[in-house]
Design an enzyme around this catalytic site. Structure first.
Site, PDB file in Angstrom:
ATOM      1  N   GLU A 294       0.850  -1.192   0.000  1.00 58.92           N
ATOM      2  CA  GLU A 294       0.000   0.000   0.000  1.00 58.92           C
ATOM      3  C   GLU A 294       0.887   1.243   0.000  1.00 58.92           C
ATOM      4  OE1 GLU A 294      -3.600   1.659   2.884  1.00 58.92           O
ATOM      5  OE2 GLU A 294      -1.875   0.653   3.763  1.00 58.92           O
ATOM      6  N   LYS A 353      -9.818   0.311  -2.201  1.00 59.09           N
ATOM      7  CA  LYS A 353     -10.029  -0.082  -0.804  1.00 59.09           C
ATOM      8  C   LYS A 353     -11.448   0.274  -0.364  1.00 59.09           C
ATOM      9  CE  LYS A 353      -7.765   0.447   3.720  1.00 59.09           C
ATOM     10  NZ  LYS A 353      -6.667   1.154   4.436  1.00 59.09           N
ATOM     11  N   CYS A 405      -4.478  -3.525   3.996  1.00 58.81           N
ATOM     12  CA  CYS A 405      -4.103  -3.067   5.334  1.00 58.81           C
ATOM     13  C   CYS A 405      -5.226  -3.224   6.364  1.00 58.81           C
ATOM     14  CB  CYS A 405      -3.619  -1.617   5.256  1.00 58.81           C
ATOM     15  SG  CYS A 405      -2.702  -1.059   6.713  1.00 58.81           S
TER      16      CYS A 405
END
Length: 536
Positions: A294, A353, A405
């Site tokens: 990321e 995301k 994440c």
């Protein structure tokens, strides 16, 4: 006169003893509160980076001792103290760069959920087989905390502290709710066994049914974990693929690493070129696919030709597709995006995301927070927008599920990549903001649990570490250090079968919430009937 003097002497002697007894009684009143807070700290110590997973059992045993037989109001306060003891040290990393105020505010809010659980456990603790109801109440509390406020914050689920524990195979059976339930049930059951043994020594009379239920509370989770072990496998079902993880590192620690966006991109390209040179020299196996973390390209490669050229050059040099973590603007909105970069065609697919982090990637209650401290609003000037679809990249001979994440903490965000066809899972992350705190190890433990839960290899490419390769049985086979440039290359198994946890999805959690609701309903009904009987 003699009698009077004797009476005075006896009175003088009695006063110090009475005062001492009174002080002792006052101190004893604080014992439950201190025990609640300390048992919360004990639960924290059971979490990574330590491998003391078994400390969760005495932590819940002590918590059960504190709560059993008390009123729901007392349970509320004691539960809050337990939550503070657990969450204050667990979440200290949230204040590493922004100061203690957001950390304390987060803990103060999250501990409210634990307080409500404490009230519920106290209520059901008077029921037969109370460890069962109490453990279900705890999981119901986790279920709520994972959804509200701001779409939830499941960090600190009991399951995430069990990556090294004997109960881990239960993740494949029913996911994090079943794994957490087993640990809490065993802890409460442990206290109940000790309590009955001590009562038996005093009264020489223990009901067989109570003793049997207490023993089952301890034995069933352990036996269930042993029985679930065949669900855990690292055998290849669809062949293998050779995967490379790139950790480029960042120029410096903390939030201001974002100011060095081009340097971060160059670092990851440079480490990829170093890997390509090692491959060309025959020192390292050629990877089929390459995974960047990321924020490895916070410069939008769709809008900046120089960033595009850097990524394109790295992909061509390694001769394999790369999953690049980028920050992308599209139609006036910003996205935390994974970009599938083909070595021949360039960018061919994207994943945005979906579970973005409140107060990190977007700022809820902006006007209210700005009124308290304008500096806090300046840290998140432009919020990210949410993606809407699960991400599965077709990379070489593998289907790679993307879980960016923070998303690794959410059951649904991991599961739907697998149900969408992922044969391996990648958790690209950026932990540079959090310095050398325990955050990266806590997140790594989540990925280990997810590997077992869905029987998939999980790769964790991180900008600054710890990057790791995790096999479907939860074992870490390779990992990097923190704040070093490095790469990992390994042949990993591809799997397509689904575990019961993957197939069942949310159903085990719903079942445990219903058990909790049944126990609370029974306890409330019993309390109402008892008050009516006393009134009569």
């Amino acid at each position: 006169m003699t009698v009077t003097a004797t009476s005075v002497d006896q009175s003088d002697q009695a006063r110090p003893e009475s005062a001492t007894a009174s002080r002792g009684a006052r101190l004893l009143r604080f014992v439950p509160a201190a025990a609640a807070a300390l048992s919360g700290v004990l639960l924290y110590v059971s979490f990574p980076p330590r491998t003391l997973w078994w400390l969760a059992l005495p932590a819940f045993a002590i918590f059960g001792w504190v709560l059993r037989g008390r009123s729901w109001k007392a349970g509320l306060g004691l539960g809050y103290l337990f939550g503070l003891g657990f969450l204050l040290p667990l979440l200290v990393w949230t204040g590493v760069e922004v100061g203690p105020a957001p950390w304390i505010a987060l803990v103060a809010i999250e501990a409210v959920f634990v307080a409500l659980v404490g009230a519920g456990v106290a209520a059901v603790s008077k029921l037969p087989a109370w460890p069962l109801w109490a453990a279900a109440v705890w999981i119901a509390g986790e279920a709520v905390r994972a959804r509200v406020p701001f779409r939830g914050f499941p960090w600190g689920k009991i399951a995430f502290g069990q990556a090294d524990g004997v109960f881990l195979p239960l993740a494949a059976l029913g996911g994090t709710p079943v794994l957490g339930f087993a640990v809490v049930l065993c802890g409460f059951g442990l206290y109940e066994v000790v309590r009955l043994v001590l009562d038996g020594r005093r009264t020489r009379a223990v009901r067989r049914s109570a003793a049997a239920l207490a023993l089952l509370s301890v034995a069933v989770p352990v036996v269930g974990a042993v029985a679930a072990r065949p669900l855990v496998s690292d055998k290849a079902e669809n062949g293998t693929t050779t995967v490379a993880l790139i950790q480029g590192n960042v120029p410096r620690l903390g939030l201001d690493f974002n100011a060095q966006r081009r340097a971060v991109l160059d670092y990851h390209a440079r480490e990829t070129l170093r890997l390509a040179a090692r491959v060309k020299a025959g020192e390292v196996a050629r990877p089929d696919l390459v995974l960047w973390p990321e924020n490895s390209s916070d410069i939008d490669p769709f809008a900046n030709a120089d960033a595009r050229a850097v990524i394109d050059g790295a992909a061509k040099a390694i001769g394999a597709p790369i999953s690049v973590g980028g920050v992308v603007e599209r139609d006036g909105k910003w996205y935390n995006e994974q970009i599938l970069w083909d070595q021949v065609k360039g960018p061919v697919d994207t994943y945005d995301k979906r579970q973005i982090q409140p107060f990190g990637e977007y700022l809820p209650l902006r006007s209210f927070i700005g009124a308290i401290n304008k500096n806090w609003t300046s840290m998140v000037r432009q919020g990210f927008s949410r993606g809407t679809k699960p991400g599965v990249f077709a990379m070489a001979n593998a289907k790679v599920g993307l879980v960016t994440c923070y998303e690794a903490a959410f059951d649904w965000a991991v599961r739907d990549t697998v149900t969408d066809g992922a044969q391996i899972i990648s958790v690209p992350s950026n932990n540079a903001t959090f310095d050398r705190s325990e955050m990266t190890y806590q997140q790594l433990a989540m990925s280990r649990v997810r590997a077992v839960e869905h029987s998939r290899t999980v790769t964790v490419p991180v900008t600054s570490g710890v990057s790791a390769i995790i096999l479907p049985d939860g074992r870490i086979t390779q990992k990097t250090g923190m704040f070093v440039a490095d790469f990992l290359v390994q042949k990993v198994p591809l799997r397509s079968s689904q575990t019961p946890a993957t197939t069942l999805g949310i159903l085990p959690e719903i079942a445990l919430v219903l058990v909790a609701a049944g126990g609370l309903g029974w306890a409330i009904g019993a309390g109402v009937r008892g008050r009516r009987a006393r009134g009569v």
